[in-house]
Design an enzyme around this catalytic site. Structure first.
Site, PDB file in Angstrom:
ATOM      1  N   HIS A  66       0.843  -1.209   0.000  1.00 40.01           N
ATOM      2  CA  HIS A  66       0.000   0.000   0.000  1.00 40.01           C
ATOM      3  C   HIS A  66       0.875   1.255   0.000  1.00 40.01           C
ATOM      4  O   HIS A  66       0.607   2.200  -0.736  1.00 40.01           O
ATOM      5  CB  HIS A  66      -0.879   0.059   1.255  1.00 40.01           C
ATOM      6  CG  HIS A  66      -1.922  -1.010   1.364  1.00 40.01           C
ATOM      7  ND1 HIS A  66      -2.070  -1.791   2.479  1.00 40.01           N
ATOM      8  CD2 HIS A  66      -2.895  -1.420   0.504  1.00 40.01           C
ATOM      9  CE1 HIS A  66      -3.080  -2.637   2.313  1.00 40.01           C
ATOM     10  NE2 HIS A  66      -3.597  -2.437   1.128  1.00 40.01           N
ATOM     11  N   LYS A 120     -16.630  -7.586   6.633  1.00 35.58           N
ATOM     12  CA  LYS A 120     -15.451  -8.229   7.215  1.00 35.58           C
ATOM     13  C   LYS A 120     -15.264  -7.767   8.655  1.00 35.58           C
ATOM     14  O   LYS A 120     -15.531  -6.613   8.975  1.00 35.58           O
ATOM     15  CB  LYS A 120     -14.195  -7.832   6.425  1.00 35.58           C
ATOM     16  CG  LYS A 120     -14.176  -8.302   4.980  1.00 35.58           C
ATOM     17  CD  LYS A 120     -12.820  -7.979   4.369  1.00 35.58           C
ATOM     18  CE  LYS A 120     -12.918  -7.665   2.890  1.00 35.58           C
ATOM     19  NZ  LYS A 120     -11.725  -7.007   2.354  1.00 35.58           N
ATOM     20  N   ARG A 133      -2.022  -5.914  -8.360  1.00 32.88           N
ATOM     21  CA  ARG A 133      -0.893  -6.796  -8.055  1.00 32.88           C
ATOM     22  C   ARG A 133      -0.640  -7.804  -9.163  1.00 32.88           C
ATOM     23  O   ARG A 133       0.447  -7.927  -9.676  1.00 32.88           O
ATOM     24  CB  ARG A 133      -1.156  -7.557  -6.744  1.00 32.88           C
ATOM     25  CG  ARG A 133      -0.833  -6.741  -5.540  1.00 32.88           C
ATOM     26  CD  ARG A 133      -1.463  -7.303  -4.306  1.00 32.88           C
ATOM     27  NE  ARG A 133      -2.908  -7.151  -4.374  1.00 32.88           N
ATOM     28  CZ  ARG A 133      -3.721  -7.332  -3.353  1.00 32.88           C
ATOM     29  NH1 ARG A 133      -3.239  -7.712  -2.198  1.00 32.88           N
ATOM     30  NH2 ARG A 133      -5.011  -7.152  -3.483  1.00 32.88           N
ATOM     31  N   SER A 181      -2.786  -7.703   3.006  1.00 30.74           N
ATOM     32  CA  SER A 181      -2.996  -7.572   4.447  1.00 30.74           C
ATOM     33  C   SER A 181      -3.288  -8.941   5.056  1.00 30.74           C
ATOM     34  O   SER A 181      -2.835  -9.252   6.158  1.00 30.74           O
ATOM     35  CB  SER A 181      -4.165  -6.616   4.724  1.00 30.74           C
ATOM     36  OG  SER A 181      -3.865  -5.324   4.260  1.00 30.74           O
TER      37      SER A 181
HETATM   38  P1  ADP Z   1      -9.801  -3.815  -0.195  1.00 33.35           P
HETATM   39  O1  ADP Z   1     -10.438  -4.345   1.049  1.00 33.35           O
HETATM   40  O2  ADP Z   1     -10.585  -2.755  -0.895  1.00 33.35           O
HETATM   41  O3  ADP Z   1      -9.250  -4.858  -1.122  1.00 33.35           O
HETATM   42  P2  ADP Z   1      -7.115  -3.353   0.577  1.00 33.35           P
HETATM   43  O4  ADP Z   1      -6.700  -2.549   1.761  1.00 33.35           O
HETATM   44  O5  ADP Z   1      -6.849  -4.821   0.622  1.00 33.35           O
HETATM   45  O6  ADP Z   1      -8.604  -2.993   0.362  1.00 33.35           O
HETATM   46  O7  ADP Z   1      -6.445  -2.761  -0.733  1.00 33.35           O
HETATM   47  C1  ADP Z   1      -6.662  -1.457  -1.188  1.00 33.35           C
HETATM   48  C2  ADP Z   1      -6.040  -1.270  -2.559  1.00 33.35           C
HETATM   49  O8  ADP Z   1      -4.642  -1.490  -2.479  1.00 33.35           O
HETATM   50  C3  ADP Z   1      -6.545  -2.224  -3.640  1.00 33.35           C
HETATM   51  O9  ADP Z   1      -6.571  -1.517  -4.872  1.00 33.35           O
HETATM   52  C4  ADP Z   1      -5.482  -3.293  -3.691  1.00 33.35           C
HETATM   53  O10 ADP Z   1      -5.414  -3.892  -4.984  1.00 33.35           O
HETATM   54  C5  ADP Z   1      -4.250  -2.464  -3.421  1.00 33.35           C
HETATM   55  N1  ADP Z   1      -3.161  -3.277  -2.862  1.00 33.35           N
HETATM   56  C6  ADP Z   1      -3.210  -4.110  -1.805  1.00 33.35           C
HETATM   57  N2  ADP Z   1      -2.019  -4.702  -1.584  1.00 33.35           N
HETATM   58  C7  ADP Z   1      -1.190  -4.221  -2.538  1.00 33.35           C
HETATM   59  C8  ADP Z   1       0.182  -4.465  -2.885  1.00 33.35           C
HETATM   60  N3  ADP Z   1       0.918  -5.351  -2.224  1.00 33.35           N
HETATM   61  N4  ADP Z   1       0.695  -3.787  -3.940  1.00 33.35           N
HETATM   62  C9  ADP Z   1      -0.070  -2.930  -4.627  1.00 33.35           C
HETATM   63  N5  ADP Z   1      -1.356  -2.676  -4.387  1.00 33.35           N
HETATM   64  C10 ADP Z   1      -1.917  -3.305  -3.354  1.00 33.35           C
END
Ligand code: ADP
Length: 161
Positions: A16, A40, A89, A127
């Site tokens: 992130h 969630k 990703r 996460s």
């Molecule tokens: P959500 O619950 O909406 O999936 P996340 O917090 O998991 O929220 O992710 C928010 C955004 O960050 C999404 O667009 C996700 O694809 C992106 N994201 C999550 N992990 C990574 C990573 N390792 N590299 C790049 N983008 C990421």
């Protein structure tokens, strides 16, 4: 240009942060929008998630952190943001991200989604994976900022490596 970067951030990872740093260089103002997710059950509270993001991004001047409920497009519109930032990703993200972007565009054609492809070293990172590793007491220091590592330590009671 004002943009929002929405997500659950439970917790924020180096993946992130990579997107945040790069997006903050492209837009004038970046609002990190932390979703109150009723489906969630998050590991970290909203305040914990927001505080960890604030601490990890404190060196970046054009960033703010806010929570939101409801539709992301509504939050973007209310905040005067014309752009939503998302991270991609792998191909596995593509289908759901395209669906979200197209839905959002049909609801609110004035708001565009911009995708940043993840840096290679974070392409496996989520996460969920980080929480699993931390739960079993393994080292997450290369995957998350130190403020998150310390929070895991408090939450799970393992010693830091
Ligand atoms: P959500 O619950 O909406 O999936 P996340 O917090 O998991 O929220 O992710 C928010 C955004 O960050 C999404 O667009 C996700 O694809 C992106 N994201 C999550 N992990 C990574 C990573 N390792 N590299 C790049 N983008 C990421």
């Amino acid at each position: 240009m004002k943009a929002i970067y929405p997500g659950s951030f439970d917790p924020v990872t180096n993946g992130h942060l990579d997107i945040i740093q790069r997006a903050a260089r492209v837009v004038d103002e970046l609002v990190i929008a932390v979703l109150v997710n009723s489906d969630k059950k998050p590991l970290f509270t909203m305040d914990e998630r927001m505080d960890m993001i604030r601490e990890a991004t404190k060196e970046i001047p054009n960033i703010s952190v806010q929570s939101f409920t409801g539709l992301t497009v509504d939050f973007a519109r209310e905040n005067g943001a014309k752009v939503m930032v998302r991270g991609l990703r792998a191909v596995t993200d593509f289908e759901s991200e395209m669906q979200i972007a197209q839905t959002n565009h049909s609801i609110e054609p004035g708001i565009e989604t911009i995708f940043f492809t993840t840096s290679l070293e974070y392409s496996f990172l989520s996460s969920t994976i980080v929480k699993e590793i931390a739960h079993y007491g393994s080292d997450v220091s290369k995957l998350v900022p130190s403020v998150v590592e310390e929070a895991f330590h408090r939450k799970f009671g393992h010693s830091l490596h």
